[in-house]
Scaffold this motif. Sequence first.
Motif, mmCIF file in Angstrom:
data_model
loop_
_atom_site.group_PDB
_atom_site.id
_atom_site.type_symbol
_atom_site.label_atom_id
_atom_site.label_comp_id
_atom_site.label_asym_id
_atom_site.label_seq_id
_atom_site.Cartn_x
_atom_site.Cartn_y
_atom_site.Cartn_z
ATOM 1 N N ARG A 177 51.247 38.057 36.087
ATOM 2 C CA ARG A 177 50.256 36.994 35.893
ATOM 3 C C ARG A 177 50.281 36.387 34.484
ATOM 4 N NH1 ARG A 177 43.945 36.965 37.813
ATOM 5 N NH2 ARG A 177 43.202 35.334 36.409
ATOM 6 N N ASP B 168 49.515 40.280 41.779
ATOM 7 C CA ASP B 168 48.495 39.654 40.944
ATOM 8 C C ASP B 168 48.871 38.209 40.615
ATOM 9 O OD1 ASP B 168 46.061 39.706 39.547
ATOM 10 O OD2 ASP B 168 47.076 40.147 37.653
ATOM 11 N N ALA B 169 50.151 37.985 40.328
ATOM 12 C CA ALA B 169 50.619 36.639 40.022
ATOM 13 C C ALA B 169 50.500 35.726 41.242
ATOM 14 C CB ALA B 169 52.069 36.684 39.550
ATOM 15 N N TYR C 59 46.914 34.826 41.863
ATOM 16 C CA TYR C 59 46.426 33.905 40.831
ATOM 17 C C TYR C 59 46.756 32.455 41.181
ATOM 18 C CZ TYR C 59 46.327 31.446 36.339
ATOM 19 O OH TYR C 59 46.095 30.537 35.341
#
Length: 308
Positions: free
Chosen positions: A229, A258-259, A262
């Motif tokens: 991220r 997580d990236a 996001y």
Amino acid sequence: MAVPDFQAFLLPLLRFASDGEVHSLQEAYSVLADHFKLSDADKTEMLPSGTQVIYKNRIAWARTYLVKALVLESPKRGLFRITERGRELLAGNPSTLLVKHLKAYPEFAAFHGHGNNTVDSAAATSLVDVDNEKSSSTPDEIFEMAYQELRAGLATDLLAQVSNNSPEFFERLVVKLLVKMGYGGSIRDAGQAIGRSGDEGIDGIIKEDKLGLDVIYIQAKRWQGSVGRPEIQKFVGALHGQRAKKGVFITTGSFTKDAQQYVATIDPKVVLIDGGRLVELMIDHNLGVSVAEVYEIKKIDTDFFLEG
């Protein structure tokens, strides 16, 4: 339940035809879907190519195999009815019916061996050998599985080649791929745009269309591990600085969960292309690969046989 293998359809299909009436494949699709209690999801599951529904493909091939064994006959394309041989088979009250049982009929054995003495019989029968893990697959499925295996191997080799080249080569590759996909106008226009910015996480700018009505900001990184991220946030910050609406982050590596989460919640729109997706796009758009063999799968042209 999951869609049964195509051999599982053989006996129920023959029993469905036991009334002696002429039936259509459309009828068989409905009756056998109910027989096996297929769910809506089962009835929409497609072959890897996306061209056919799996359960319909398996029923159609089951009918073909039964016709080749002369336990069914096909008075017209897409139609079938039971034969005397089929009645005799059912009279034995079989508990199951498999390809190995149909091989007892010489007509089917000739068909199954492709009736070609120049073909290695072991190779010919191995495609639907009942001892093979793929024995429950139709010829269409076997062909597609082989294709997918070859493609997966190609993708692995292709990613290794891309990863072993220089960062400059990778940037040029990205340019060529985006142009082949319809972005950037020409190679010359795209080549002038990429690599010029170097502006806080932006490696290049490319036209979204040939007229340049909008632009896409690009980050192209040859990366071995996972992009997290923080790296994506830097790129998004650079996009905000340019008042950009669209961005593409391309890497030879992968992206953390997580990236990915996001970018799903932010504005501007950012598309993440990891190494696996990159080589799939390269294969689809014939970049860095060449055609080794071409096999044509043909079917009956029903329009040709229409009279009037």
